[in-house]
Motif scaffolding. Structure first.
Motif, mmCIF file in Angstrom:
data_model
loop_
_atom_site.group_PDB
_atom_site.id
_atom_site.type_symbol
_atom_site.label_atom_id
_atom_site.label_comp_id
_atom_site.label_asym_id
_atom_site.label_seq_id
_atom_site.Cartn_x
_atom_site.Cartn_y
_atom_site.Cartn_z
ATOM 1 N N UNK A 197 -0.876 1.042 -3.330
ATOM 2 C CA UNK A 197 -0.764 0.169 -2.168
ATOM 3 C C UNK A 197 -0.293 0.952 -0.959
ATOM 4 N N UNK A 198 -0.003 0.260 0.157
ATOM 5 C CA UNK A 198 0.458 0.948 1.368
ATOM 6 C C UNK A 198 1.732 1.741 1.100
ATOM 7 N N UNK A 199 1.918 2.806 1.870
ATOM 8 C CA UNK A 199 3.056 3.694 1.674
ATOM 9 C C UNK A 199 4.380 2.941 1.669
ATOM 10 N N UNK A 200 4.591 2.097 2.689
ATOM 11 C CA UNK A 200 5.904 1.464 2.830
ATOM 12 C C UNK A 200 6.109 0.293 1.870
ATOM 13 N N UNK A 201 5.060 -0.102 1.127
ATOM 14 C CA UNK A 201 5.197 -1.221 0.181
ATOM 15 C C UNK A 201 5.430 -0.738 -1.249
#
Length: 547
Positions: A419-423
């Protein structure tokens, strides 16, 4: 490059002047000493939106000045030119925060808006940290980052998009024009037929009006002229004068010469009378006209004027109007053929764009694979060899930059969902992901000042050393500022600053000092051992600094 930062009466800082150098600039200090304050102040002068209570307690206003060196090709020069500021080799940003909260910004002593400062900040500074949503964590910028990494040339796609847009615009305009023309086709055909039947000529109205007036005038005076001609003729003055002349000539022999002069005068009068008779006779002949001709001239004149009123033009412009209406009819008649050509041109432009965009998509996929391999190679030394970084391409709305959406995704372990980096990544993992990605993306880019805010949080030992060495590598191509708690990172700095906090007379103040070599040893030893600096920590600090 950020050359200096001058801070006055901001937060815990009374007065601070810092000079930065090229390479890796590290800022260290105990937790709570005020390291983040420096970034707050730098963000303030760059126009970033942040905390509102920046003015130091008791001060009327706070002020921050940042000085940057601008090489000749730096993109900030274009922004300065757009806002009417002559670019120079030195860029001075100054921003004042009043006690009432009002903020005033200046660029090279020219007052500017916060928006101009933010535009400049985009090409001057790049901040990376665990809560960074301006740079690598923002998916909207991932496509441009991938294109820059791959060295991709977007000009063919941009040109094809512009040609496609122009072809579609021309087709839409032609379709709209043809639709409007068809709405008035019946009117146009009737109007052209009406104008063709009348066949007006330029200047015809004035000519007809003159003829009509002449015939009307002749009709009114011809009877009097004919009566006058009759009175001048044999039954009138001429006959009477001839009789008088004959009688006088018969009596002249007996008048002993007294009638000679009257007879001569009468002869002259007869000559003049003859000339008058001929003149009146000629005038009467000229006044002869066919009443039908007058009626015909009036009918045509009235028809011309009525048609001119109907089309709201001058009668002399009717011929030109007929030509214009015929042209509009011609466009309708030729519209289908023209429309077919434009439709073909639009299809060709669509195909050319699709071909260029497909080629760009292929190039992006290849660049994405190279980026994934490069990031994976960087993750291994950062103790994240099991993590999987993937650059995902998806179909997007076509545009001048192509038809791809790009997103950087991670999975912390094989088989785990990505998933997205910050998630997906935790704080420490995220920091290392960002650093690995930045190392791969930033090579050869010396336009930006790279700032890393505690990006080494949560790591230590060999991993911290790997983080430091990658920051050092980045600093070979660009100026790097890093706020760090890691002695391994601090030891690799080209320039080292220590942030400290003190309390005097109930007032807390943060200070920043540039450290000499011996001071660096002491600071890194503190970072290694804590409050009580041991000889072992000091020796370890020397070893770290010496590499």
């Amino acid at each position: 490059m950020l050359r200096s930062l001058d801070i006055r009466d901001m937060l815990l800082i009374d007065r601070l002047e810092l000079s930065f150098g090229p390479g890796l600039n590290v800022l260290t200090g105990e937790t709570g000493a005020g390291k983040s304050i420096l970034l707050d102040c730098l963000g303030f002068v760059l126009g970033w939106r942040g905390r509102a209570d920046l003015v130091r307690q008791g001060a009327a206003q706070g002020e921050v000045t940042a000085v940057f060196d601008l090489p000749p090709a730096h993109p900030a020069r274009a922004i300065l030119s757009e806002v009417g500021i002559e670019p120079e080799d030195e860029l001075i940003l100054r921003r004042i925060n009043g006690g009432d909260g009002r903020k005033t910004g200046y660029v090279n002593d020219r007052r500017v808006s916060g928006e101009v400062l933010r535009q400049l900040s985009e090409v001057l500074v790049e901040l990376h940290g665990q809560h960074d949503d301006r740079g690598l964590l923002n998916p909207r910028g991932h496509r441009a980052l991938l294109d820059a990494f791959g060295g991709l040339d977007l000009s063919p796609v941009r040109q094809a998009w512009a040609a496609r847009r122009e072809a579609r615009r021309a087709l839409a305009e032609a379709e709209a024009a043809l639709a409007r023309a068809r709405e008035e086709e019946d009117f146009l055909r009737h109007a052209v037929r009406e104008l063709d039947d009348l066949a007006p000529m330029p200047g015809e109205e004035a000519e007809l009006d003159t003829r009509r007036r002449s015939m009307q005038a002749a009709e009114r005076i011809r009877e009097d002229v004919a009566r006058a001609l009759q009175m001048l003729g044999a039954e009138g003055a001429e006959g009477a004068m001839l009789d008088a002349n004959r009688w006088l000539e018969g009596a002249a022999d007996r008048a002993e010469g007294r009638l000679d002069e009257p007879i001569q005068a009468l002869s002259r009068a007869l000559i003049e009378l003859g000339e008058a008779h001929r003149g009146v006779e000629d005038a009467l002949s000229a006044m002869e006209f066919d009443p039908a001709a007058l009626e015909s001239a009036e009918e045509r004149l009235f028809a011309l004027r009525a048609l001119a009123r109907k089309h709201d033009v001058l009668a002399d412009d009717l011929a030109g109007l007929a030509d214009e209406l015929r042209q509009r009819l011609g466009r309708i008649d030729a519209g289908e053929a023209s429309l077919a050509a434009l439709q073909q041109a639009a299809r060709a432009a669509d195909e050319a764009y699709a071909e260029a965009a497909d080629a760009l998509s292929v190039a992006r996929a290849q660049a994405a694979a190279r980026l994934d391999r490069a990031v994976s190679a960087e993750l291994a030394p950062l103790k994240m060899e099991r993590a999987v970084f993937e650059t995902r391409l998806a179909e997007a709305e076509p545009g001048p930059e192509g038809q791809d959406a790009v997103a950087f995704t991670v999975a912390t372990n094989p088989g785990a969902p990505s998933g997205p980096l910050d998630k997906i990544a935790s704080g420490g993992e995220l920091s290392r992901f960002l650093l690995a990605l930045k190392v791969c993306l930033a090579r050869g880019n010396d336009a930006l000042v790279l700032i890393f805010d505690e990006i080494d949080r949560g790591v230590g030992g060999a991993t911290a050393d790997a983080v430091g060495r990658r920051l050092k590598r980045l600093s070979e191509d660009a100026q790097v500022l890093v706020v760090t708690h890691s002695p391994q990172v601090a030891a690799l700095g080209t320039n080292h600053f220590r942030v400290a906090k003190s309390v005097e007379d109930g007032m807390t103040t943060s200070t920043v000092a540039a450290l000499a070599r011996d001071q660096r040893v002491e600071e890194i030893a503190r970072m290694l051992s804590g409050d009580r600096i041991t000889e072992a920590a000091t020796e370890a600090a020397r070893v770290l600094i010496s590499g």
